[in-house]
Write a protein that holds these residues in place. Structure first.
Motif, PDB file in Angstrom:
ATOM      1  N   ASP A 123      -0.451  23.166  -9.639  1.00  0.00           N
ATOM      2  CA  ASP A 123       0.700  22.322  -9.944  1.00  0.00           C
ATOM      3  C   ASP A 123       0.862  21.174  -8.957  1.00  0.00           C
ATOM      4  OD1 ASP A 123       1.843  23.849 -12.195  1.00  0.00           O
ATOM      5  OD2 ASP A 123       2.134  25.403 -10.686  1.00  0.00           O
ATOM      6  N   ILE A 124       0.569  21.442  -7.683  1.00  0.00           N
ATOM      7  CA  ILE A 124       0.752  20.429  -6.647  1.00  0.00           C
ATOM      8  C   ILE A 124      -0.489  20.397  -5.770  1.00  0.00           C
ATOM      9  CG2 ILE A 124       2.207  19.592  -4.766  1.00  0.00           C
ATOM     10  CD1 ILE A 124       4.487  21.297  -5.882  1.00  0.00           C
ATOM     11  N   LEU A 125      -1.190  19.283  -5.781  1.00  0.00           N
ATOM     12  CA  LEU A 125      -2.358  19.076  -4.933  1.00  0.00           C
ATOM     13  C   LEU A 125      -1.888  18.432  -3.633  1.00  0.00           C
ATOM     14  CD1 LEU A 125      -5.404  18.848  -4.327  1.00  0.00           C
ATOM     15  CD2 LEU A 125      -5.400  16.693  -5.630  1.00  0.00           C
ATOM     16  N   ILE A 126      -2.180  19.077  -2.501  1.00  0.00           N
ATOM     17  CA  ILE A 126      -1.717  18.623  -1.192  1.00  0.00           C
ATOM     18  C   ILE A 126      -2.939  18.275  -0.349  1.00  0.00           C
ATOM     19  CG2 ILE A 126      -0.466  19.275   0.904  1.00  0.00           C
ATOM     20  CD1 ILE A 126       1.063  21.314  -0.956  1.00  0.00           C
ATOM     21  N   ALA A 131      -6.928   9.854  -3.084  1.00  0.00           N
ATOM     22  CA  ALA A 131      -8.055   9.822  -4.007  1.00  0.00           C
ATOM     23  C   ALA A 131      -8.636   8.411  -4.042  1.00  0.00           C
ATOM     24  CB  ALA A 131      -7.609  10.245  -5.406  1.00  0.00           C
ATOM     25  N   GLN A 132      -9.874   8.319  -4.405  1.00  0.00           N
ATOM     26  CA  GLN A 132     -10.527   7.012  -4.481  1.00  0.00           C
ATOM     27  C   GLN A 132      -9.812   6.105  -5.485  1.00  0.00           C
ATOM     28  OE1 GLN A 132     -14.389   6.513  -6.597  1.00  0.00           O
ATOM     29  NE2 GLN A 132     -15.170   5.962  -4.567  1.00  0.00           N
ATOM     30  N   GLY A 133      -9.464   4.912  -5.015  1.00  0.00           N
ATOM     31  CA  GLY A 133      -8.832   3.938  -5.894  1.00  0.00           C
ATOM     32  C   GLY A 133      -7.360   4.169  -6.162  1.00  0.00           C
ATOM     33  N   LEU A 134      -6.763   5.155  -5.499  1.00  0.00           N
ATOM     34  CA  LEU A 134      -5.348   5.468  -5.725  1.00  0.00           C
ATOM     35  C   LEU A 134      -4.608   5.456  -4.393  1.00  0.00           C
ATOM     36  CD1 LEU A 134      -5.749   8.369  -8.316  1.00  0.00           C
ATOM     37  CD2 LEU A 134      -4.955   6.031  -8.781  1.00  0.00           C
ATOM     38  N   GLY A 135      -4.559   4.272  -3.778  1.00  0.00           N
ATOM     39  CA  GLY A 135      -3.831   4.134  -2.529  1.00  0.00           C
ATOM     40  C   GLY A 135      -4.702   4.219  -1.301  1.00  0.00           C
ATOM     41  N   ASP A 136      -6.035   4.170  -1.478  1.00  0.00           N
ATOM     42  CA  ASP A 136      -6.905   4.200  -0.306  1.00  0.00           C
ATOM     43  C   ASP A 136      -7.193   2.779   0.169  1.00  0.00           C
ATOM     44  OD1 ASP A 136      -8.468   3.464  -2.459  1.00  0.00           O
ATOM     45  OD2 ASP A 136     -10.189   4.694  -1.903  1.00  0.00           O
ATOM     46  N   MET A 137      -8.075   2.659   1.161  1.00  0.00           N
ATOM     47  CA  MET A 137      -8.442   1.360   1.716  1.00  0.00           C
ATOM     48  C   MET A 137      -9.964   1.263   1.765  1.00  0.00           C
ATOM     49  SD  MET A 137      -5.553   1.144   4.764  1.00  0.00           S
ATOM     50  CE  MET A 137      -5.888  -0.578   5.160  1.00  0.00           C
ATOM     51  N   TYR A 159       1.801  16.847  -9.321  1.00  0.00           N
ATOM     52  CA  TYR A 159       1.837  15.935  -8.184  1.00  0.00           C
ATOM     53  C   TYR A 159       0.541  16.004  -7.386  1.00  0.00           C
ATOM     54  CZ  TYR A 159       6.874  15.015  -8.545  1.00  0.00           C
ATOM     55  OH  TYR A 159       8.123  14.621  -8.966  1.00  0.00           O
ATOM     56  N   HIS A 160       0.147  14.861  -6.854  1.00  0.00           N
ATOM     57  CA  HIS A 160      -0.819  14.792  -5.762  1.00  0.00           C
ATOM     58  C   HIS A 160      -0.090  14.155  -4.587  1.00  0.00           C
ATOM     59  CE1 HIS A 160      -4.575  12.788  -3.801  1.00  0.00           C
ATOM     60  NE2 HIS A 160      -4.146  13.835  -3.116  1.00  0.00           N
ATOM     61  N   LEU A 161       0.077  14.921  -3.516  1.00  0.00           N
ATOM     62  CA  LEU A 161       0.785  14.464  -2.333  1.00  0.00           C
ATOM     63  C   LEU A 161      -0.228  14.216  -1.226  1.00  0.00           C
ATOM     64  CD1 LEU A 161       3.637  17.153  -2.373  1.00  0.00           C
ATOM     65  CD2 LEU A 161       3.630  14.917  -3.496  1.00  0.00           C
ATOM     66  N   THR A 183       1.577  12.531 -10.892  1.00  0.00           N
ATOM     67  CA  THR A 183       2.260  11.544 -10.066  1.00  0.00           C
ATOM     68  C   THR A 183       1.668  11.621  -8.661  1.00  0.00           C
ATOM     69  OG1 THR A 183       4.308  11.748 -11.342  1.00  0.00           O
ATOM     70  CG2 THR A 183       4.469  10.768  -9.144  1.00  0.00           C
ATOM     71  N   VAL A 184       1.090  10.518  -8.211  1.00  0.00           N
ATOM     72  CA  VAL A 184       0.461  10.443  -6.896  1.00  0.00           C
ATOM     73  C   VAL A 184       1.453   9.824  -5.926  1.00  0.00           C
ATOM     74  CG1 VAL A 184      -1.475   9.528  -5.566  1.00  0.00           C
ATOM     75  CG2 VAL A 184      -1.801  10.199  -7.962  1.00  0.00           C
ATOM     76  N   VAL A 185       1.711  10.497  -4.804  1.00  0.00           N
ATOM     77  CA  VAL A 185       2.722  10.034  -3.859  1.00  0.00           C
ATOM     78  C   VAL A 185       2.116   9.921  -2.462  1.00  0.00           C
ATOM     79  CG1 VAL A 185       5.026  10.384  -2.898  1.00  0.00           C
ATOM     80  CG2 VAL A 185       4.487  11.273  -5.185  1.00  0.00           C
ATOM     81  N   ASN A 186       2.231   8.747  -1.856  1.00  0.00           N
ATOM     82  CA  ASN A 186       1.931   8.571  -0.441  1.00  0.00           C
ATOM     83  C   ASN A 186       3.189   8.965   0.325  1.00  0.00           C
ATOM     84  OD1 ASN A 186       1.495   7.711   2.191  1.00  0.00           O
ATOM     85  ND2 ASN A 186       0.498   5.804   1.588  1.00  0.00           N
TER      86      ASN A 186
END
Length: 220
Positions: A123-126, A131-137, A159-161, A183-186
Motif C-alpha cells: 500500500d505504501i512504498l517507503i 523513482a527515475q523521472g519522478l522528482g529525481d535529478m 503512495y510512494h514516499l 501518489t508520489v510525495v517528496n
C-alpha cells in the motif's frame, strides 16, 4: 490513519519546540532517511507513537548508534493498521560508502521480496531515493531508480514516499506527483498523509507478510 513522514532535515518546530499537538493526531511516524538518530529517538520517545524508518545515504552512523525505540523496515513488508508498508532505503551508487546501490542491486532487493509482494501487495512504498523521472535529478547521487517505477506499475501502491532530493534544490518542483494510481510525495522536511481507516473485516490477511516480531517501543 494519519502518518507524519519526515526526511533529510530535522524540523525545528518538532525538535526544539516540540508539543504533541503538532503531531495533529498522527498514528505513526515514518522516516525516509538522512536524519540524525537522536532526532528519531527524541520523536519516538516524546510522541509515544511507532516510528518506522529506512536508511538515507548519509545514515552511516546508524551502524553503531541506531535510533532507539524505532523500527527499521529495510527490505521488509510490514503491516500497520491494515496497510502494508515496504521499505527500501539508500540511493543510487556514487561512491564507495554504504546505503548506495546500483540499479541492478536495487532490483535484486525487490526480487527477493517477490513472493511476499505477490501474496499481499503493498500500500505504501517507503524509500529514500525517488523513482527515475519522478522528482529525481541528473547528477549521479540524485538519480532515481527505474525499478521503483516498475514496482509501482506492477503493484500500484497508494503512495510512494521518498526524500533525498531536498525541496530547495529545485524550488519550482511540485512536492506531489501522480504516477498511475500512485501518489508520489517528496517528504523532505515533514509532511502528513492521511488514509481511510480500514474496518477489521476489510483488512488483508497477514499471510505472506513479515510482521515486526519484537515488542515495539510504543507498545510498552
Amino acid at each position: 490513519m494519519k502518518l507524519l513522514v519526515i526526511s533529510d532535515a530535522p524540523d525545528q518546530g518538532l525538535w526544539d519546540y516540540f508539543s504533541k499537538e503538532k503531531l495533529q493526531g498522527a498514528d505513526a511516524i515514518v522516516s525516509c532517511g538522512d536524519l540524525p538518530a537522536s532526532y528519531l529517538t527524541f520523536l519516538v520517545t516524546m510522541a509515544n507513537k511507532p516510528l518506522f524508518y529506512v536508511h538515507g545515504n548519509h545514515d552511516t552512523r546508524y551502524e553503531n548508534q541506531p535510533p532507539e525505540g524505532c523500527d527499521c523496515i529495510e527490505d521488509q513488508v510490514v503491516e500497520f493498521k491494515g496497510y502494508r508498508l515496504l521499505g527500501l532505503g539508500g540511493c543510487m551508487k556514487y561512491n564507495s560508502s554504504t546505503h548506495q546501490y546500483t540499479e541492478r542491486q536495487m532490483k535484486r532487493r525487490i526480487a527477493k521480496l517477490e513472493r511476499t509482494l505477490k501474496r499481499g501487495g503493498v500500500d505504501i512504498l517507503i524509500t529514500h531515493a525517488p523513482a527515475q523521472g519522478l522528482g529525481d535529478m541528473e547528477d549521479a547521487c540524485h538519480q532515481g531508480f527505474s525499478c521503483f517505477r516498475e514496482l509501482m506499475e506492477q503493484y500500484a501502491p497508494r503512495y510512494h514516499l521518498h526524500g533525498h532530493v531536498h525541496l530547495q534544490y529545485t524550488p519550482n518542483a511540485p512536492r506531489t506527483r501522480q504516477f498511475g494510481d500512485t501518489t508520489v510525495v517528496n517528504v523532505s522536511g515533514k509532511y502528513f498523509i492521511e488514509l481511510p481507516d480500514r474496518p477489521y473485516e476489510d483488512r488483508p490477511r497477514a499471510k505472506g507478510l513479515r510482521r515486526l516480531l519484537r515488542k515495539p517501543h510504543w507498545a510498552e
